[in-house]
Design a protein around this motif. Sequence first.
Motif, short mmCIF file in Angstrom:
data_model
loop_
_atom_site.label_atom_id
_atom_site.label_comp_id
_atom_site.label_asym_id
_atom_site.label_seq_id
_atom_site.Cartn_x
_atom_site.Cartn_y
_atom_site.Cartn_z
N TYR A 28 8.36 5.81 -8.51
CA TYR A 28 8.31 4.89 -7.36
C TYR A 28 7.68 5.57 -6.15
O TYR A 28 6.87 4.96 -5.45
N ILE A 32 4.47 4.40 -3.96
CA ILE A 32 4.51 4.18 -2.51
C ILE A 32 3.36 4.91 -1.83
O ILE A 32 2.74 4.38 -0.90
N VAL A 35 -0.22 2.89 -3.14
CA VAL A 35 -0.47 1.47 -2.85
C VAL A 35 -0.62 1.24 -1.34
O VAL A 35 0.14 1.76 -0.54
N ARG A 36 -1.63 0.43 -0.99
CA ARG A 36 -1.87 0.11 0.42
C ARG A 36 -1.18 -1.17 0.87
O ARG A 36 -0.84 -1.31 2.04
N LYS A 38 1.40 -3.65 1.99
CA LYS A 38 2.73 -3.43 2.59
C LYS A 38 3.84 -4.07 1.77
O LYS A 38 4.89 -3.45 1.54
N ARG A 41 4.44 -2.02 -1.31
CA ARG A 41 5.13 -0.77 -0.95
C ARG A 41 6.61 -1.03 -0.65
O ARG A 41 7.47 -0.23 -1.01
N ASP A 42 6.91 -2.15 0.01
CA ASP A 42 8.30 -2.48 0.32
C ASP A 42 9.13 -2.64 -0.96
O ASP A 42 10.28 -2.19 -1.02
N LYS A 45 9.64 0.81 -2.35
CA LYS A 45 10.60 1.55 -1.52
C LYS A 45 12.03 1.12 -1.85
O LYS A 45 12.93 1.96 -1.98
N ALA A 100 2.96 -4.30 -8.47
CA ALA A 100 4.12 -3.45 -8.13
C ALA A 100 5.36 -3.93 -8.88
O ALA A 100 6.14 -3.12 -9.40
#
Length: 157
Positions: A28, A32, A35-36, A38, A41-42, A45, A100
């Motif tokens: 993960y 993070i 990957v661009r 957002k 990425r969230d 995360k 993702a």
Amino acid sequence: MSNSQVCHTFEAALEMAIEMENESFRHYLRGILIVRDKAARDILKEMALDELEHKYELEKALVEGSMGGEHQLNRPVPTMNLDYVLSKKDLAPDSGVREALAYAIHLEKNALDFYQRMAQGCAGAPMAELFRRIGNDESRHLQKLEDLYEAHFLSEN
């Protein structure tokens, strides 16, 4: 003979589970950093933090010498097995939410399979229950991801 075909001591079993959680966390974290998008990425995360929490609970059990009796771990939750229909691909800088989620679904399915194999390898021994409970928690993570995927990409609207 593979690790999943033999039963381990409590400490060895927890060490293996901790390593599994750490490996998932690292996957993960790499995502993070790559990957661009957002929103993608969230998602990564949130799953990384789930892995850290799980790892912490396992490490705590290792120190205390026992696992607590979390009720949410008593039964596996049903999943849709989306890992069979979603391709398994590495994340790229231009990966979005769909990629993702698919990536995370495969990671969680791998963890679930690991814990199920370990539980089977310890069938009849006290360690089987520990692996079964950890696997049940992984099924909860997997269901959460599949529900997100379904809501965003499989809806009929």
